[in-house]
Design a protein around this motif. Structure first.
Motif, mmCIF file in Angstrom:
data_model
loop_
_atom_site.group_PDB
_atom_site.id
_atom_site.type_symbol
_atom_site.label_atom_id
_atom_site.label_comp_id
_atom_site.label_asym_id
_atom_site.label_seq_id
_atom_site.Cartn_x
_atom_site.Cartn_y
_atom_site.Cartn_z
ATOM 1 N N THR A 138 0.846 -1.182 0.000
ATOM 2 C CA THR A 138 0.000 0.000 0.000
ATOM 3 C C THR A 138 0.888 1.242 0.000
ATOM 4 O OG1 THR A 138 -1.659 1.242 1.272
ATOM 5 C CG2 THR A 138 -0.219 -0.217 2.531
ATOM 6 N N GLU A 139 0.709 2.093 -0.974
ATOM 7 C CA GLU A 139 1.543 3.274 -1.171
ATOM 8 C C GLU A 139 3.013 2.847 -1.268
ATOM 9 O OE1 GLU A 139 0.433 5.983 1.926
ATOM 10 O OE2 GLU A 139 -1.399 6.578 0.894
ATOM 11 N N TYR A 140 3.857 3.298 -0.331
ATOM 12 C CA TYR A 140 5.294 3.020 -0.432
ATOM 13 C C TYR A 140 5.775 1.989 0.588
ATOM 14 C CZ TYR A 140 5.026 7.263 -3.180
ATOM 15 O OH TYR A 140 4.682 8.202 -4.125
ATOM 16 N N ARG A 141 4.847 1.238 1.153
ATOM 17 C CA ARG A 141 5.259 0.249 2.150
ATOM 18 C C ARG A 141 4.455 -1.047 1.986
ATOM 19 N NH1 ARG A 141 1.872 3.822 4.994
ATOM 20 N NH2 ARG A 141 0.105 2.790 5.998
ATOM 21 N N HIS A 142 4.920 -2.078 2.673
ATOM 22 C CA HIS A 142 4.190 -3.336 2.758
ATOM 23 C C HIS A 142 3.607 -3.440 4.169
ATOM 24 C CE1 HIS A 142 6.449 -4.242 -0.886
ATOM 25 N NE2 HIS A 142 5.578 -5.205 -1.101
ATOM 26 N N GLN A 143 2.285 -3.420 4.246
ATOM 27 C CA GLN A 143 1.583 -3.396 5.526
ATOM 28 C C GLN A 143 1.264 -4.818 5.973
ATOM 29 O OE1 GLN A 143 0.549 -0.490 7.285
ATOM 30 N NE2 GLN A 143 -0.010 -1.916 8.916
ATOM 31 N N LYS A 144 1.646 -5.156 7.194
ATOM 32 C CA LYS A 144 1.317 -6.460 7.757
ATOM 33 C C LYS A 144 -0.094 -6.413 8.346
ATOM 34 C CE LYS A 144 2.871 -9.882 11.155
ATOM 35 N NZ LYS A 144 3.859 -10.196 12.220
ATOM 36 N N ILE A 145 -0.933 -7.386 7.961
ATOM 37 C CA ILE A 145 -2.309 -7.442 8.448
ATOM 38 C C ILE A 145 -2.609 -8.860 8.915
ATOM 39 C CG2 ILE A 145 -4.745 -7.069 7.920
ATOM 40 C CD1 ILE A 145 -3.910 -5.236 5.657
ATOM 41 N N SER A 146 -3.064 -9.004 10.144
ATOM 42 C CA SER A 146 -3.462 -10.314 10.666
ATOM 43 C C SER A 146 -4.807 -10.727 10.077
ATOM 44 C CB SER A 146 -3.562 -10.272 12.199
ATOM 45 O OG SER A 146 -2.308 -9.993 12.776
ATOM 46 N N PHE A 147 -4.946 -12.002 9.777
ATOM 47 C CA PHE A 147 -6.218 -12.488 9.242
ATOM 48 C C PHE A 147 -7.372 -12.166 10.188
ATOM 49 C CE2 PHE A 147 -3.564 -15.998 7.106
ATOM 50 C CZ PHE A 147 -3.411 -15.244 5.962
ATOM 51 N N SER A 148 -7.116 -12.279 11.484
ATOM 52 C CA SER A 148 -8.181 -12.073 12.468
ATOM 53 C C SER A 148 -8.647 -10.620 12.538
ATOM 54 C CB SER A 148 -7.718 -12.524 13.853
ATOM 55 O OG SER A 148 -6.569 -11.796 14.251
ATOM 56 N N ASP A 149 -7.836 -9.691 12.006
ATOM 57 C CA ASP A 149 -8.207 -8.269 12.018
ATOM 58 C C ASP A 149 -9.021 -7.858 10.797
ATOM 59 O OD1 ASP A 149 -6.992 -7.785 14.436
ATOM 60 O OD2 ASP A 149 -5.098 -7.126 13.545
ATOM 61 N N ILE A 150 -9.081 -8.710 9.779
ATOM 62 C CA ILE A 150 -9.779 -8.355 8.547
ATOM 63 C C ILE A 150 -11.277 -8.610 8.698
ATOM 64 C CG2 ILE A 150 -10.035 -8.845 6.081
ATOM 65 C CD1 ILE A 150 -7.084 -9.721 6.067
ATOM 66 N N LEU A 151 -12.073 -7.589 8.438
ATOM 67 C CA LEU A 151 -13.529 -7.721 8.485
ATOM 68 C C LEU A 151 -14.076 -8.150 7.127
ATOM 69 C CD1 LEU A 151 -14.416 -4.475 10.500
ATOM 70 C CD2 LEU A 151 -13.894 -6.768 11.376
ATOM 71 N N PHE A 152 -13.674 -7.430 6.071
ATOM 72 C CA PHE A 152 -14.075 -7.760 4.708
ATOM 73 C C PHE A 152 -13.194 -7.007 3.727
ATOM 74 C CE2 PHE A 152 -16.798 -4.209 6.027
ATOM 75 C CZ PHE A 152 -16.645 -3.309 4.978
ATOM 76 N N LEU A 153 -13.240 -7.438 2.481
ATOM 77 C CA LEU A 153 -12.528 -6.755 1.401
ATOM 78 C C LEU A 153 -13.542 -6.312 0.368
ATOM 79 C CD1 LEU A 153 -10.701 -9.381 2.406
ATOM 80 C CD2 LEU A 153 -9.127 -8.474 0.711
ATOM 81 N N LYS A 154 -13.343 -5.106 -0.154
ATOM 82 C CA LYS A 154 -14.239 -4.573 -1.174
ATOM 83 C C LYS A 154 -13.430 -4.212 -2.415
ATOM 84 C CE LYS A 154 -17.765 -1.032 -2.031
ATOM 85 N NZ LYS A 154 -18.529 0.101 -1.453
ATOM 86 N N GLY A 155 -13.790 -4.833 -3.549
ATOM 87 C CA GLY A 155 -13.119 -4.546 -4.801
ATOM 88 C C GLY A 155 -13.709 -3.312 -5.454
ATOM 89 N N LEU A 156 -12.853 -2.345 -5.756
ATOM 90 C CA LEU A 156 -13.278 -1.126 -6.429
ATOM 91 C C LEU A 156 -12.668 -1.103 -7.832
ATOM 92 C CD1 LEU A 156 -12.783 1.098 -3.294
ATOM 93 C CD2 LEU A 156 -14.953 0.296 -4.219
ATOM 94 N N SER A 157 -12.843 -0.070 -8.579
ATOM 95 C CA SER A 157 -12.461 -0.069 -9.992
ATOM 96 C C SER A 157 -10.981 -0.358 -10.214
ATOM 97 C CB SER A 157 -12.831 1.266 -10.649
ATOM 98 O OG SER A 157 -12.228 2.345 -9.944
ATOM 99 N N ASP A 158 -10.105 0.281 -9.461
ATOM 100 C CA ASP A 158 -8.670 0.131 -9.682
ATOM 101 C C ASP A 158 -7.911 -0.419 -8.482
ATOM 102 O OD1 ASP A 158 -8.789 1.209 -12.298
ATOM 103 O OD2 ASP A 158 -8.889 3.217 -11.446
ATOM 104 N N TYR A 159 -8.615 -0.685 -7.390
ATOM 105 C CA TYR A 159 -7.911 -1.151 -6.197
ATOM 106 C C TYR A 159 -8.873 -1.930 -5.295
ATOM 107 C CZ TYR A 159 -10.072 3.117 -4.342
ATOM 108 O OH TYR A 159 -10.975 4.096 -4.000
ATOM 109 N N VAL A 160 -8.326 -2.474 -4.212
ATOM 110 C CA VAL A 160 -9.117 -3.204 -3.219
ATOM 111 C C VAL A 160 -9.003 -2.485 -1.886
ATOM 112 C CG1 VAL A 160 -9.322 -5.354 -1.902
ATOM 113 C CG2 VAL A 160 -8.902 -5.439 -4.368
ATOM 114 N N ALA A 161 -10.126 -2.309 -1.217
ATOM 115 C CA ALA A 161 -10.154 -1.725 0.114
ATOM 116 C C ALA A 161 -10.302 -2.856 1.130
ATOM 117 C CB ALA A 161 -11.306 -0.739 0.254
#
Length: 227
Positions: free
Chosen positions: A132-155
């Motif tokens: 994301t941007e200029y870094r690689h962000q570590k995200i735990s699976f347990s912290d993810i609520l959902f992913l939303k696909g948008l036109s050019d990226y994923v939130a």
């Protein structure tokens, strides 16, 4: 494993559907008479296995396999033995001659199960790194609520906020552990752990209403009902 059937013969589809229903680890996502319609799904989502007829209108199964490339496991189903050599040259997992017996079908599926790559969670890893941007962000699976696909990226919506990345939904569908996450719409992957309730074909996670797409509805309810 998620799978689809592509065959222009309705009776052949019914037979494969009945076989798939007998295998607990197989989850049928959709069936197609026309391979071009299946391409639309594969552009938006990933599946683990395709049962693919060879002789079809528009494009043949062999041509279809060349289009989708080597990433997806394919089991060819056909009444013609002369295509066997070409199917193996295309790295098909197996080649089933019609009429297909259940025993032979089961052998082919077991080949796929043996070669399936483990998900990160199978190796004891409970996180991923997201660019994301200029870094690689570590995200735990347990912290993810959902992913939303948008036109050019994923939130990626987490407990702590939103992370935006240019990675696509198909990438995440492969990376996220399947016992914790499920795709419910062409634009949404949700964490099963964080679902609060389901109302009128909508999932609610921390006040966010997420639609369940028609393509994904059957597979979702099977998972929810423990099938």
């Amino acid at each position: 494993m998620t799978c689809i059937i592509i065959d222009d013969e309705p009776l052949a589809i019914k037979l494969l559907e009945s076989y798939i229903s007998k295998i607990e680890d197989l989850e049928l996502v959709a069936t197609y008479n026309n391979p071009l319609d299946a391409l639309k799904l594969l552009r938006e989502a990933s599946v683990d296995l395709i049962f693919l007829d060879i002789q079809m209108p528009e494009i043949t199964g062999v041509e279809f396999k060349k289009i989708i490339g080597p990433e997806v496991n394919v089991i060819f189903t056909t009444a013609y033995s002369e295509y066997a050599l070409e199917s193996y040259n295309l790295n098909a997992v197996d080649y089933l001659l019609k009429p297909i017996t259940f025993q032979r079908f089961l052998q082919a599926v077991e080949k796929v199960q043996e070669k399936t790559i483990k998900t990160p969670s199978d190796d004891g890893i409970d996180y991923l790194f997201v660019k994301t941007e200029y870094r690689h962000q570590k995200i735990s699976f347990s912290d993810i609520l959902f992913l939303k696909g948008l036109s050019d990226y994923v939130a990626i919506q987490t407990k702590d906020g939103k992370v935006l990345t240019l990675q696509n939904m198909k990438d995440f569908e492969q990376l996220l552990p399947k016992h914790k996450f499920i795709r419910v719409h062409k634009s949404y992957i949700v964490s099963l752990e964080h679902i609060a309730f389901i109302e009128r074909n909508r999932i609610v996670i921390q006040g966010e209403y997420i639609p369940i797409g028609a393509t994904y509805k059957d597979a979702f309810w099977k998972r929810i009902n423990g099938q």
